[in-house]
Design an enzyme around this catalytic site. Sequence first.
Site, PDB file in Angstrom:
ATOM      1  N   ASP A   9     -69.258 -19.851  51.514  1.00 13.07           N
ATOM      2  CA  ASP A   9     -70.011 -21.097  51.334  1.00 13.07           C
ATOM      3  C   ASP A   9     -69.442 -22.257  52.143  1.00 13.07           C
ATOM      4  OD1 ASP A   9     -71.752 -19.830  49.490  1.00 13.07           O
ATOM      5  OD2 ASP A   9     -70.270 -20.148  47.883  1.00 13.07           O
ATOM      6  N   ARG A  10     -68.788 -21.938  53.254  1.00 18.86           N
ATOM      7  CA  ARG A  10     -68.178 -22.949  54.133  1.00 18.86           C
ATOM      8  C   ARG A  10     -67.087 -23.766  53.443  1.00 18.86           C
ATOM      9  NH1 ARG A  10     -70.785 -19.977  56.884  1.00 18.86           N
ATOM     10  NH2 ARG A  10     -72.085 -20.551  58.685  1.00 18.86           N
TER      11      ARG A  10
END
Length: 214
Positions: free
Chosen positions: A192-193
């Site tokens: 999710d970065r």
Amino acid sequence: MDSASQLPGLRHSYEGEPLLESTMADDPVAQFAIWFADAVAAGLPEPNAMIVATSSSGGRPSARTVLLKGFDERGFVFYTNYESRKGRDLAENPRACLLFPWHPIRRQVRVEGRVVRVAREDTEAYFRSRPYGSRIGAWASRQSAVVASREELDARYEELARRWPDDPPVPDFWGGFRVMPSEVEFWQGRTDRMHDRLRYRLNGRSWTRERLAP
């Protein structure tokens, strides 16, 4: 950004192990040694390949890929033609940034610091350890200079090989640079970065470690 500029479909999932302060070495060079060994063990091609970014005195940036040839508590060493663009940049502005892009294992290491030339005896020892062809090549290529053709370059190589069929001397325009780190950042890809970024900053003779937002 218009639609023609976008790159659809390039979706990556980074699922690396957590990077925690409690598991990191107190010294960034020691931590780099651990990660470098991991990159070698993972079978990465050219794990010692690094991007070296420099800037002229006027602020014009430049970057290229070179090979790391050694590191210890004093810094990170690479060799090049001192008259090349990076050599000229470093003569004008002796600071550089290194980047190790170990994408297959979802890691990066970034190093910033002041740059000095290595001792001449170290340059001579390394030069003599290189394959014969690479030693002749160092003489044949006036790196970053314009050449009229490939044939001209090859002819110069052949001429120098005839001049020194066994042991070419060490060029006075060629040698090593050492990047003395003042900041080292370790990046670990996460889902999710929400990546992990831990940075070491040199304060006097000790290192401060801090987490950065991804």
